[in-house]
Design a protein around this motif. Structure first.
Motif, mmCIF file in Angstrom:
data_model
loop_
_atom_site.group_PDB
_atom_site.id
_atom_site.type_symbol
_atom_site.label_atom_id
_atom_site.label_comp_id
_atom_site.label_asym_id
_atom_site.label_seq_id
_atom_site.Cartn_x
_atom_site.Cartn_y
_atom_site.Cartn_z
ATOM 1 N N UNK A 180 0.832 -1.210 0.000
ATOM 2 C CA UNK A 180 0.000 0.000 0.000
ATOM 3 C C UNK A 180 0.865 1.258 0.000
ATOM 4 N N UNK A 181 2.015 1.212 0.651
ATOM 5 C CA UNK A 181 2.926 2.373 0.648
ATOM 6 C C UNK A 181 3.323 2.710 -0.787
ATOM 7 N N UNK A 182 3.728 1.690 -1.549
ATOM 8 C CA UNK A 182 4.148 1.919 -2.936
ATOM 9 C C UNK A 182 2.953 2.298 -3.815
ATOM 10 N N UNK A 183 1.798 1.706 -3.540
ATOM 11 C CA UNK A 183 0.601 2.055 -4.304
ATOM 12 C C UNK A 183 0.212 3.509 -4.065
ATOM 13 N N UNK A 184 0.340 3.971 -2.812
ATOM 14 C CA UNK A 184 0.008 5.361 -2.488
ATOM 15 C C UNK A 184 0.941 6.320 -3.223
ATOM 16 N N UNK A 185 2.208 5.974 -3.313
ATOM 17 C CA UNK A 185 3.164 6.816 -4.040
ATOM 18 C C UNK A 185 2.812 6.871 -5.524
ATOM 19 N N UNK A 186 2.440 5.721 -6.070
ATOM 20 C CA UNK A 186 2.097 5.667 -7.494
ATOM 21 C C UNK A 186 0.847 6.493 -7.785
ATOM 22 N N UNK A 187 -0.181 6.321 -6.971
ATOM 23 C CA UNK A 187 -1.428 7.057 -7.184
ATOM 24 C C UNK A 187 -1.199 8.557 -7.000
#
Length: 337
Positions: A276-283
């Motif tokens: 989720x940390x990486x997904x939040x950065x991507x979004x």
């Protein structure tokens, strides 16, 4: 396998986006190039935008693992932010303000959980009702009681002495709120995958009968899962107030949509707190890039949002599909027992 799935999903998202951009008369190559070249350029802005999304993503993911849909993270984020601002403003204690925000989000989620478990009220319905109730309640409180006398359209602010600062590593600035959010994600990972509580949540997600067979009370576990989700949503609101924007305005512009966006972030991160940390950065990069695409190509904001939404849906859909199919098959097997 996961890398291949993400690559194919991203390709599908790009193809659909390109078709839409061409249909509306825009240069797709230029638009997408601008989105990705500018979206991840400003590290400080990227990390700041990602901070609350990490928390709201986890707020949806933990209840999801228990078979629940915490759509209420939007309202839980609101009340967490407001509670944090009030405590920080009047008591001047940042740690107490952070704890208060977490507890406020957990309390709202606890009410939703009790309605679900003991009155069989669908958590999606009650969550949506709580979201709008809290939205207008907060606007009422800001407009009538908690407004800043010098700036009436916004609430009182978190004092500068309490606000989370910024650390500089070389030429890169990082908000401390982001670091705390990542630490929160690590704690969430340990809870979900390295503790008895997390095991109970994941077993309950299979079915109530499975949980009972394993000696787990599914009612208590569902309440705990939603309360943990609400706590992380309140955590996100607290970090937003302490480290990103220290007030709430009467349009809720600094908070609106962060909870709902967390749903997509959770699905992108496969309900894993670290993912989720990486997904939040991507979004966050997509949102920033979308803003720059609007400025440099005159793409309407609505069309930029459509492109961002298509990419997120394309990446999240395979996991969402597998999760839904798995739950349906699992529950069908349990009913036959």
């Amino acid at each position: 396998m996961i890398v291949l799935e993400l690559g194919l999903s991203l390709a599908v998202g790009f193809v659909v986006s390109i078709v839409i951009l061409i249909a509306f008369g825009y240069d797709p190559l230029r638009c997408i190039t601008i989105m990705f070249s500018y979206g991840f350029r400003d590290v400080y802005y990227l990390l700041s935008r990602a901070t609350p999304l990490i928390a709201t993503g986890i707020a949806f993911a933990i209840p999801l693992l228990a078979g629940l849909f915490n759509i209420g993270s939007e309202g839980q984020l609101y009340i967490g932010a407001l509670t944090t601002i009030v405590v920080a403003h009047y008591l001047g204690n940042g740690i107490l303000a952070l704890i208060a925000g977490i507890c406020a989000g957990a309390a709202v989620a606890g009410l939703i959980a009790i309605l679900k478990v003991y009155r069989d009220i669908n958590e999606v319905v009650s969550s949506i009702m709580f979201n709008w109730t809290l939205f207008y309640l907060i606007l009422f409180l800001i407009t009538n009681y908690l407004y800043d006398p010098t700036i009436p359209h916004q609430s009182v602010s978190v004092p500068k002495s309490v606000q989370l600062g910024i650390i500089t590593i070389g030429n890169i600035r990082i908000t401390i709120a982001f670091i705390i959010a990542v630490l929160g994600a690590i704690i969430a990972y340990l809870i979900v995958y390295r503790s008895g509580i997390g095991y109970a949540i994941r077993v309950t997600g299979y079915s109530d009968k499975t949980a009972l067979y394993a000696g787990i009370d599914p009612r208590k576990t569902k309440i705990l899962a939603l309360v943990l989700g609400g706590a992380f949503a309140g955590f996100g609101g607290a970090l937003q107030a302490l480290g990103i924007v220290p007030y709430i305005d009467t349009t809720m512009s600094t908070l609106f949509g962060l909870g709902f966006t967390g749903i997509g972030v959770a699905l992108l991160g496969r309900s894993n707190p670290i993912g989720i940390v990486f997904a939040a950065l991507f979004v966050s990069g997509l949102f920033i890039g979308g803003q720059m695409m609007e400025l440099k190509t005159n793409v309407p904001p609505e069309l930029a949002d459509v492109i961002i939404g298509i990419v997120i849906i394309a990446l999240a859909l395979p996991y969402a599909y597998r999760t839904i199919v798995y739950w349906i098959k699992t529950r069908a097997k349990v009913r036959r027992l």
